[in-house]
Write a protein that holds these residues in place. Structure first.
Motif, PDB file in Angstrom:
ATOM      1  N   SER A  87      25.406 -71.752  -3.784  1.00 48.45           N
ATOM      2  CA  SER A  87      25.884 -73.140  -3.832  1.00 48.45           C
ATOM      3  C   SER A  87      25.136 -74.001  -2.832  1.00 48.45           C
ATOM      4  O   SER A  87      24.840 -75.167  -3.100  1.00 48.45           O
ATOM      5  CB  SER A  87      27.380 -73.198  -3.546  1.00 48.45           C
ATOM      6  OG  SER A  87      28.076 -72.430  -4.487  1.00 48.45           O
ATOM      7  N   GLN A 118      30.454 -76.160  -7.942  1.00 50.43           N
ATOM      8  CA  GLN A 118      31.470 -75.114  -7.991  1.00 50.43           C
ATOM      9  C   GLN A 118      32.855 -75.695  -7.705  1.00 50.43           C
ATOM     10  O   GLN A 118      33.823 -75.363  -8.346  1.00 50.43           O
ATOM     11  CB  GLN A 118      31.121 -74.048  -6.954  1.00 50.43           C
ATOM     12  CG  GLN A 118      32.030 -72.850  -6.978  1.00 50.43           C
ATOM     13  CD  GLN A 118      31.537 -71.790  -6.018  1.00 50.43           C
ATOM     14  OE1 GLN A 118      30.701 -72.039  -5.176  1.00 50.43           O
ATOM     15  NE2 GLN A 118      32.062 -70.601  -6.149  1.00 50.43           N
ATOM     16  N   ASP A 124      27.072 -74.538 -11.506  1.00 54.89           N
ATOM     17  CA  ASP A 124      27.501 -73.578 -10.482  1.00 54.89           C
ATOM     18  C   ASP A 124      28.853 -72.996 -10.869  1.00 54.89           C
ATOM     19  O   ASP A 124      29.872 -73.673 -10.780  1.00 54.89           O
ATOM     20  CB  ASP A 124      27.583 -74.286  -9.120  1.00 54.89           C
ATOM     21  CG  ASP A 124      27.678 -73.300  -7.967  1.00 54.89           C
ATOM     22  OD1 ASP A 124      27.807 -72.093  -8.224  1.00 54.89           O
ATOM     23  OD2 ASP A 124      27.614 -73.749  -6.807  1.00 54.89           O
ATOM     24  N   GLU A 125      28.862 -71.790 -11.311  1.00 51.56           N
ATOM     25  CA  GLU A 125      30.072 -71.112 -11.811  1.00 51.56           C
ATOM     26  C   GLU A 125      30.902 -71.996 -12.730  1.00 51.56           C
ATOM     27  O   GLU A 125      32.055 -72.291 -12.469  1.00 51.56           O
ATOM     28  CB  GLU A 125      30.917 -70.627 -10.631  1.00 51.56           C
ATOM     29  CG  GLU A 125      30.210 -69.554  -9.852  1.00 51.56           C
ATOM     30  CD  GLU A 125      31.159 -68.773  -8.955  1.00 51.56           C
ATOM     31  OE1 GLU A 125      32.297 -68.538  -9.383  1.00 51.56           O
ATOM     32  OE2 GLU A 125      30.752 -68.395  -7.859  1.00 51.56           O
ATOM     33  N   GLY A 157      32.839 -70.152  -2.118  1.00 50.21           N
ATOM     34  CA  GLY A 157      33.978 -70.127  -3.032  1.00 50.21           C
ATOM     35  C   GLY A 157      34.674 -68.774  -3.111  1.00 50.21           C
ATOM     36  O   GLY A 157      35.894 -68.679  -3.033  1.00 50.21           O
TER      37      GLY A 157
HETATM   38 MG   LIG Z   1      29.176 -70.831  -4.577  1.00 48.34          MG
END
Ligand SMILES: [Mg+2]
Ligand SMILES: Nc1ncnc2c1ncn2[C@@H]1O[C@H](COP(=O)(O)OP(=O)(O)OP(=O)(O)O)[C@@H](O)[C@H]1O
Lengths: 359, 503
Positions: free
Chosen positions: B46, B88, B167-168, B405
């Protein structure tokens, strides 16, 4: 137009406020003779034009998630500067008004810059602004300065006749114009929507690439400008400048915004709501005046009760909408799932799994 | 490849107080490829994305877009040069309408005003491309997290960007939604867009990506063609040591602790009109009860009923043999039940507080404010869990918002384990957690269970449910349709049950 579509947790407070206003006005019309007239209604606007303008600026600040405590003091300072320049220095009104508006905007700009650049709490910065502006009034004069300038009083007392016996003042017209412009600003411009976004979630707004800093500074500038304009309207109304004018006006403005459906946490609210909020404050005052037996302090009591009720109501609506949204979490499913489609879906899933395990 | 890369990052360095998040990292993106950025929690994925998009300023290194040196200082700037990002963390405003969230920052203007009609129409189309049909004029907050995530994706997809960064994006999505997202990505890829994709789901990595860049501890490990890197190799390069998913599974399955004779929590006919049909559940100490079922089958609702969040109007609950009324989370906590919620971002962490405070929160709440935990004890507890769960942080006093995260998720789990509950409800505990940590967490769940904890385990990954559960209650249409013993179950038998072939 499908009306029910527009009733939701956001608009409901506004609708309730409007209904409350109608109810209060209706009550007055029945209870007191002479209350039900266009002039009484327009007088609400005329008498409260300055609060209305100040509350509009405040609404933007609150929607952005901030607060502006300096508005009342800026109003007072504006009346002082205006009165001093017009009376003592005999400036033309057309020079004075732009100058004080600029001054108010500059004051707001300064606070905005402090809040943004140094990440300071709006509460503290504007509290400082409040003391500063109020203090500056007394530098100009400790006493009230009344305005006797001919051209000034002419404008102030100008009455635009609407039909036979109803009239409206310049101040009320200005307030309405400001309202119209503010609604446009809030709903139809990028600036306005960015204000809402910042109030909703500042970090998100940043990650969406919105101009946070500029917008925040502009919001306080706008509030300062509105306060200065409110100050000018007060000089029209009272024909004087005084350091004790508009004491506690910031709280009235906040109350009007909240009663009008704006959430103090930011992100939710309508500019038009603040007008209704102001009108409610005004109509309560009128009711008490018409009654004649109650002291004017009852206005405060009524406003206090209303404020509590409105905050409570907003919280309840929020709760309501939450359980409402909960129903939505089954968005994928038809309301009554027929067994058939469901089985197909599961089968599709099953084949996916089998193919994966086979691979 | 003969094509020139569209984006090159080289020698990127970034340090935060106490951590070097990125040390000399490089990344190349080619037009028309999906590039997976892989690494464990806290590897710096990230951060790399934030450096690229102007949220963070790098300490060193250079970024070139089409050969030209760029240095975005804010997200708006990155968007303007064609880099569109889904971060994220949440990056939408809950108070704005769905349509507005998709278009804010680039509103079409007609005359002097924003053109709301066009916005509504086009956001409807943008969402329809992902097969979502909702009223776009409603505020975003009125939709569940999965839809919100899709809206964020729709926002990014609808900008005509050259580089798309996700991002995710799939952490809250179910298989169906992921598939729709992938279809959209494949189309964009065909049009020559470069896509950077971060996920912890290896299946997804292999399903969509052409090449893979692996980061480890803020360092660049390597860049591989997806077809040339086996699953096991990928895990090993990410973790930096040998890990075998299969052996873990065998190990955990082999050990089962002693199970209490009577259920700790026993729900009988528990239901709520409109949301859940009456359900019977027995949860034993020393056992993991998994909830199986597709999205929307009522897994989370069941958990919420048991924890007293959602109102129930039928049935009874017995805790330790005694009939009780769990009508608020406080009551549930008093009865030794803990709940680790699904939505970390909104229900879980308090970003400004330190990791220690976040971990200690539930424990302190249970003790009441008058029995203040001495700071030294707090620190010991926090340190213990940081170590046990492998939370990557220099110390326990860091604000939790600065953790990556996945590490936030681990801290949240620690919070509930620290209360030493009798029963723990875990709703999607492994969302956004890397593969090694996932295995560790499941191991930990098992270990706690062996110590006599009763666990209700919810996950949308069926393989995970199967791996940890002793028994699996299968849900469909907000109704329990059966129960299978964990050792007899495999994915097929569960899905067959859901499909109704076996009843
Ligand atoms: Mg991340
Ligand atoms: N704002 C910040 N302040 C201090 N440290 C930070 C900050 N942001 C990230 N870090 C640290 O940088 C490291 C890398 O974090 P990053 O978020 O990039 O990890 P990640 O690879 O995205 O992990 P995950 O898979 O869990 O999302 C972590 O150790 C984290 O604690």
């Amino acid at each position: 137009m499908n009306l029910s579509r527009h009733i939701n947790a956001r608009t409901l407070p506004l609708i309730v406020t409007s209904l409350l206003f109608v109810a209060l006005f209706g009550f007055g019309s029945i209870a007191y003779t002479g209350f039900f007239s266009a002039q009484v209604f327009i007088n609400l606007l005329i008498d409260n034009a300055f609060i209305c303008v100040v509350a509009i600026g405040m609404t933007f600040v609150i929607i952005s998630g901030g607060i502006d405590l300096s508005v009342g003091s800026i109003v007072a300072l504006t009346t002082m500067v205006t009165a001093a320049l017009v009376e003592h220095h005999h400036w033309s009104i057309w020079a004075v008004i732009p100058l004080v508006l600029l001054m108010g905007a500059g004051f707001g700009l300064l606070m905005g810059v402090l809040i943004h650049a140094f990440q300071l709490q709006p509460f503290i910065v504007t509290l400082g602004g409040m003391f500063l502006a109020r203090g500056l009034c007394y530098v100009i004069s400790i006493d009230s300065i009344s305005i006797t300038d001919e051209s000034y009083t002419q404008i102030a007392q100008y009455r635009l006749m609407l039909g036979e016996e109803t009239f409206i003042s310049i101040s009320a017209l200005i307030a309405l114009a400001v309202l119209a412009f503010a609604i446009y600003l809030a709903q139809y411009t990028r600036f306005g929507r960015t204000v809402y976004a910042i109030g909703g979630n500042e970090r998100s707004a940043l990650l969406m690439g919105l101009p946070i800093g500029r917008t925040k500074i502009l919001v306080y500038t706008l509030s300062g400008l509105c306060s200065a304009l409110g100050g000018v309207l007060i000089t029209f109304y009272m024909l004087s400048g005084y350091g004790l004018h508009a004491l506690g006006l910031e709280l009235d403005a906040i109350a009007a915004a909240v009663i009008g459906g704006t959430l103090l946490t930011g992100g939710v609210g309508y500019v038009a709501g603040s007008l209704v909020g102001v009108l409610i404050l005004g109509v309560i005052q009128s009711l008490i005046a018409f009654d004649g037996t109650l002291s004017s302090w009852w206005t405060r009591i009524a406003v206090g009760v209303l404020l509590c009720l409105f905050c409570l109501m907003q919280r309840l609506f929020e709760r309501g909408s939450q359980s409402f949204s909960f129903l939505f979490s089954y968005w994928k499913k038809p309301a009554e799932p027929s067994n058939n489609t469901d089985q197909e879906a599961s089968k599709a899933c099953l084949t996916q799994v089998t193919t994966r395990t086979a691979a | 490849m003969t094509v020139e890369p569209i984006l090159v990052m080289q020698g990127i360095r970034k340090s935060f107080p106490g951590v070097a998040a990125l040390k000399n990292v490089q990344l190349r993106l080619f037009p028309g490829e999906v590039h997976a950025l892989m690494g464990q929690n806290g590897a710096g994925k990230s951060t790399l994305i934030k450096v690229l998009t102007g949220v963070e300023t790098p300490d060193g290194g250079e970024i070139r877009l089409k050969g030209e040196l760029i240095q975005p200082t804010c997200v708006g700037e990155a968007q303007a040069i064609g880099i569109s990002t889904v971060y994220q963390e949440i990056n939408l405003c809950p108070n704005l309408s769905v349509a507005e969230n998709i278009f804010i920052g680039r509103f079409p203007i007609r005359g002097p005003a924003i053109d709301w009609k066009t916005i509504e129409r086009e956001s409807q189309t943008a969402l329809a491309a992902l097969n979502i049909h909702i009223d776009v004029t409603l505020p975003l907050a009125s939709f569940p997290v999965a839809i919100q995530q899709m809206v964020a994706i729709a926002r990014a997809l609808s900008t005509a960007a050259q580089v798309l960064i996700l991002d995710e994006p799939t952490s809250s999505l179910d298989e169906d939604e992921v598939e729709r997202l992938f279809q959209a990505l494949r189309q964009l890829k065909q049009k020559g867009m470069a896509i950077l994709f971060v996920t912890h789901f290896l299946d997804q990595t292999y399903a969509i990506s052409d090449r893979i860049t692996v980061l480890r501890n803020g360092e660049f490990v390597g860049e591989y063609a997806a077809s040339a890197l086996s699953r096991l190799d990928l895990i090993n390069t990410m973790v930096g040591r040998e890990i075998d998913e299969a052996s873990y599974a065998a190990e955990t399955a082999a050990q089962t602790g002693s199970v209490a004779a009577d259920p700790y929590v026993s729900a009988c006919g528990l239901g709520s009109t409109g949301t859940m049909r009456p359900i019977d559940l027995d949860i034993y100490q020393g056992q993991v009860l998994g909830l199986g079922g597709l999205l929307g089958s009522g897994r989370t609702e069941t958990a919420r009923m048991l924890f007293g969040i959602d109102h129930t109007d039928s049935g009874t609950i017995r805790v330790g043999g005694e009939a009780v009324k769990l009508n608020s989370p406080r009551k549930a906590v008093q009865h030794g039940i803990a709940f680790c919620p699904e939505d970390r971002k909104t229900e879980g962490i308090i970003a400004e507080l330190s990791i220690r405070e976040n971990i200690i929160l539930a424990l302190q709440a249970r003790r009441g404010i008058f029995r203040y935990l001495p700071k030294r004890l707090q620190r010991t507890i926090a340190d213990e869990y940081i170590q046990q769960l492998g939370i990557r942080t220099p110390d326990a006093e860091k604000p939790i918002g600065q953790l990556s995260g996945g590490n936030q998720q681990k801290a949240l789990l620690a919070r509930w384990l620290a209360t030493d509950p009798k029963m723990l409800i875990l709703d999607e505990p492994t969302r956004g957690i890397d593969i090694a940590a996932k295995l560790e967490i499941m191991e930990l769940v098992k270990a706690q269970c062996r110590k006599g904890l009763a666990i209700l385990f919810i996950s949308s990954e069926m393989s995970e449910v199967l791996r940890v559960s002793d028994r699996i209650a299968v849900l469909r249409d907000r109704q329990k349709i059966g129960e299978i013993a964990g050792k007899d179950a495999d994915e097929q038998s569960v899905f067959r049950m859901i499909a109704g072939a076996e009843s």
